[in-house]
Structure formats: C-alpha cells, structure tokens
Scaffold this motif. Structure first.
Motif, mmCIF file in Angstrom:
data_model
loop_
_atom_site.group_PDB
_atom_site.id
_atom_site.type_symbol
_atom_site.label_atom_id
_atom_site.label_comp_id
_atom_site.label_asym_id
_atom_site.label_seq_id
_atom_site.Cartn_x
_atom_site.Cartn_y
_atom_site.Cartn_z
ATOM 1 N N GLN A 125 0.833 -1.205 0.000
ATOM 2 C CA GLN A 125 0.000 0.000 0.000
ATOM 3 C C GLN A 125 0.868 1.254 0.000
ATOM 4 N N VAL A 126 1.924 1.251 0.781
ATOM 5 C CA VAL A 126 2.806 2.418 0.838
ATOM 6 C C VAL A 126 3.451 2.655 -0.526
ATOM 7 N N VAL A 127 3.960 1.593 -1.148
ATOM 8 C CA VAL A 127 4.639 1.736 -2.443
ATOM 9 C C VAL A 127 3.659 2.211 -3.517
ATOM 10 N N SER A 128 2.465 1.633 -3.554
ATOM 11 C CA SER A 128 1.488 2.071 -4.555
ATOM 12 C C SER A 128 1.007 3.491 -4.261
ATOM 13 N N GLY A 129 0.949 3.879 -2.994
ATOM 14 C CA GLY A 129 0.613 5.257 -2.642
ATOM 15 C C GLY A 129 1.677 6.237 -3.117
ATOM 16 N N LEU A 130 2.942 5.837 -2.997
ATOM 17 C CA LEU A 130 4.017 6.687 -3.509
ATOM 18 C C LEU A 130 3.951 6.816 -5.029
ATOM 19 N N LEU A 131 3.616 5.708 -5.708
ATOM 20 C CA LEU A 131 3.456 5.752 -7.164
ATOM 21 C C LEU A 131 2.328 6.701 -7.552
ATOM 22 N N SER A 132 1.197 6.626 -6.861
ATOM 23 C CA SER A 132 0.073 7.526 -7.144
ATOM 24 C C SER A 132 0.452 8.978 -6.888
ATOM 25 N N THR B 148 -6.995 15.971 -12.413
ATOM 26 C CA THR B 148 -6.091 17.034 -11.980
ATOM 27 C C THR B 148 -6.809 18.050 -11.100
ATOM 28 N N LEU B 149 -8.050 18.352 -11.429
ATOM 29 C CA LEU B 149 -8.808 19.358 -10.692
ATOM 30 C C LEU B 149 -8.969 18.991 -9.222
ATOM 31 N N PHE B 150 -9.317 17.742 -8.954
ATOM 32 C CA PHE B 150 -9.538 17.308 -7.573
ATOM 33 C C PHE B 150 -8.285 16.728 -6.916
ATOM 34 N N ARG B 151 -7.187 16.714 -7.642
ATOM 35 C CA ARG B 151 -5.914 16.158 -7.119
ATOM 36 C C ARG B 151 -6.130 14.748 -6.560
ATOM 37 N N LEU B 152 -6.784 13.919 -7.361
ATOM 38 C CA LEU B 152 -7.152 12.575 -6.913
ATOM 39 C C LEU B 152 -5.956 11.723 -6.530
ATOM 40 N N SER B 153 -4.914 11.764 -7.357
ATOM 41 C CA SER B 153 -3.789 10.876 -7.040
ATOM 42 C C SER B 153 -3.031 11.351 -5.808
ATOM 43 N N HIS B 154 -2.993 12.658 -5.566
ATOM 44 C CA HIS B 154 -2.364 13.142 -4.332
ATOM 45 C C HIS B 154 -3.138 12.651 -3.113
ATOM 46 N N MET B 155 -4.455 12.805 -3.194
ATOM 47 C CA MET B 155 -5.300 12.429 -2.064
ATOM 48 C C MET B 155 -5.251 10.913 -1.815
ATOM 49 N N THR B 156 -5.435 10.126 -2.883
ATOM 50 C CA THR B 156 -5.418 8.673 -2.697
ATOM 51 C C THR B 156 -4.032 8.180 -2.312
ATOM 52 N N GLY B 157 -3.007 8.782 -2.894
ATOM 53 C CA GLY B 157 -1.639 8.377 -2.548
ATOM 54 C C GLY B 157 -1.332 8.608 -1.082
ATOM 55 N N ALA B 158 -1.675 9.797 -0.578
ATOM 56 C CA ALA B 158 -1.413 10.102 0.832
ATOM 57 C C ALA B 158 -2.226 9.194 1.752
ATOM 58 N N LEU B 159 -3.484 8.952 1.398
ATOM 59 C CA LEU B 159 -4.328 8.099 2.232
ATOM 60 C C LEU B 159 -3.812 6.660 2.275
ATOM 61 N N PHE B 160 -3.366 6.157 1.142
ATOM 62 C CA PHE B 160 -2.859 4.782 1.122
ATOM 63 C C PHE B 160 -1.492 4.663 1.798
ATOM 64 N N ILE B 161 -0.706 5.699 1.771
ATOM 65 C CA ILE B 161 0.561 5.681 2.528
ATOM 66 C C ILE B 161 0.256 5.582 4.020
ATOM 67 N N ILE B 162 -0.711 6.374 4.482
ATOM 68 C CA ILE B 162 -1.099 6.330 5.899
ATOM 69 C C ILE B 162 -1.650 4.952 6.259
ATOM 70 N N LYS C 103 -4.837 -1.012 -5.262
ATOM 71 C CA LYS C 103 -4.882 -0.526 -3.883
ATOM 72 C C LYS C 103 -6.213 -0.846 -3.219
ATOM 73 N N GLY C 104 -7.290 -0.745 -3.986
ATOM 74 C CA GLY C 104 -8.599 -1.103 -3.444
ATOM 75 C C GLY C 104 -8.670 -2.576 -3.083
ATOM 76 N N PHE C 105 -8.085 -3.425 -3.933
ATOM 77 C CA PHE C 105 -8.048 -4.861 -3.641
ATOM 78 C C PHE C 105 -7.249 -5.135 -2.365
ATOM 79 N N LEU C 106 -6.081 -4.486 -2.207
ATOM 80 C CA LEU C 106 -5.272 -4.660 -0.994
ATOM 81 C C LEU C 106 -6.060 -4.245 0.249
ATOM 82 N N SER C 107 -6.737 -3.112 0.155
ATOM 83 C CA SER C 107 -7.513 -2.635 1.302
ATOM 84 C C SER C 107 -8.674 -3.566 1.612
ATOM 85 N N ALA C 108 -9.297 -4.118 0.578
ATOM 86 C CA ALA C 108 -10.409 -5.039 0.812
ATOM 87 C C ALA C 108 -9.930 -6.305 1.524
#
Length: 184
Positions: free
Chosen positions: A59-66, A85-99, A163-168
C-alpha cells in the motif's frame, strides 16, 4: 518460542567404589523434561501469521506511485483539463494509502491499532471507488490529442484497483480478527 516445565531431578546410576582403587567411578546423569507447556498465543497471533505488514508495504509503495503520478499530472496538465487534476485525486489517494500502509505495518508492535487500521482501510476503499468513478468520467470525455495523459490516467486507474483490492483483503482480515477477539 517453546518452553517446558522441566523436572530438574537428577537421576543417576551410582556405582560402588572399586575396592582397592582410589579412582572414583563415573556417575551417569540424565535430565528429563517431565511435561511440555504449549506456547501462549499473543494478541493478533492468527492475523500476524498472515503477514498484513507485507500488504501494508505494498500500500505504501502504490501510494508513492500515485503521489508521483499526481505530481506529473500537476506539472504537465492544466487545472481545467481533467477531473483527475482538478480534484488532485492521485495526491489524495496516494497520501491516504501511505497512511493506511503505515498503520497496517504498525499492527505488529501496537495491536491496539486494529480498529484504526480497519477504519482507515475502509476509508481507502470508499475513496478509491470515488476516485475510480471520477477517472472513468474523465476517460469517457477525453480528447484524442492528449494520448499520453490518457495512458497515465489508465495507469492510475489500474493502481487504484490494486490498492482497493489490498484494502479489501486487509479489511476482511481485520474484521475477522476483530470478531474473533470479541467472541468469548
């Protein structure tokens, strides 16, 4: 770690002193464990046998990739060009998955974080589904001149699915362990 309740009673075959000799005979001594004591299973023993820290590290590695893809998108694309780009989706999902990955890795040392990890991973699933929907809308209205960005959004969509599969999987394990801990 194995432990045993050991009877330290020394059993030996005493031999008589030889007559006329000043050499004392050898004594044979045997130590024998009388009973084996099974190991006590620690908190979250069954869960930790499944190695959730490995999935947390993924999850951390895929979050860094995002997060890195988000930086590339932020630099190369205008803000109004896509929802991604408008909602900065990859920044938000990346940070959340790193946490989420860090919390999953900390379960080994701090078993009390099980409920926190379950909540964070559940939130990751919700955010990943929402982000996947926004990326899908973005891909549906994409213009053909930005083919490079299209490929990167498809990559981000695949990473989100992973990442969704890992979290599930982690949520399933954590909820199963939580129910096991609550039952008498």
């Amino acid at each position: 770690m194995a432990c045993a309740d050991v009877d330290m009673h020394i059993r030996g075959a005493d031999e008589e002193r030889r007559r006329g000799s000043c050499i004392e005979p050898l004594r044979i001594r045997c130590y024998q464990a009388s009973e084996f004591v099974p190991d006590d299973k620690g908190q979250l023993h069954d869960l930790l046998q499944k190695q959730p820290a490995v999935l947390g590290s993924l999850q951390v590695v895929s979050g860094l990739l995002s997060f890195g893809l988000g930086i590339v998108f932020a630099v190369t694309q205008e803000m109004r060009q896509s929802l991604f780009t408008l909602f900065r989706l990859s920044h938000m999902t990346g940070a959340l998955f790193i946490i989420a990955g860090v919390v999953s890795n900390l379960l080994f040392k701090f078993p009390g974080l099980l409920a926190v990890s379950l909540v964070v991973n559940s939130g990751c699933i919700v955010v990943a589904v929402g982000a996947a929907c926004l990326i899908s809308v973005d891909l549906a209205r994409w213009s053909p001149e930005n083919e490079q960005h299209l490929r990167m959004e498809l990559l981000e969509l695949c990473v989100l699915g992973f990442k969704g599969f890992l979290s599930a999987v982690l949520c399933f394990w954590f909820s199963k362990e939580k129910l096991h801990a609550q039952s008498p």
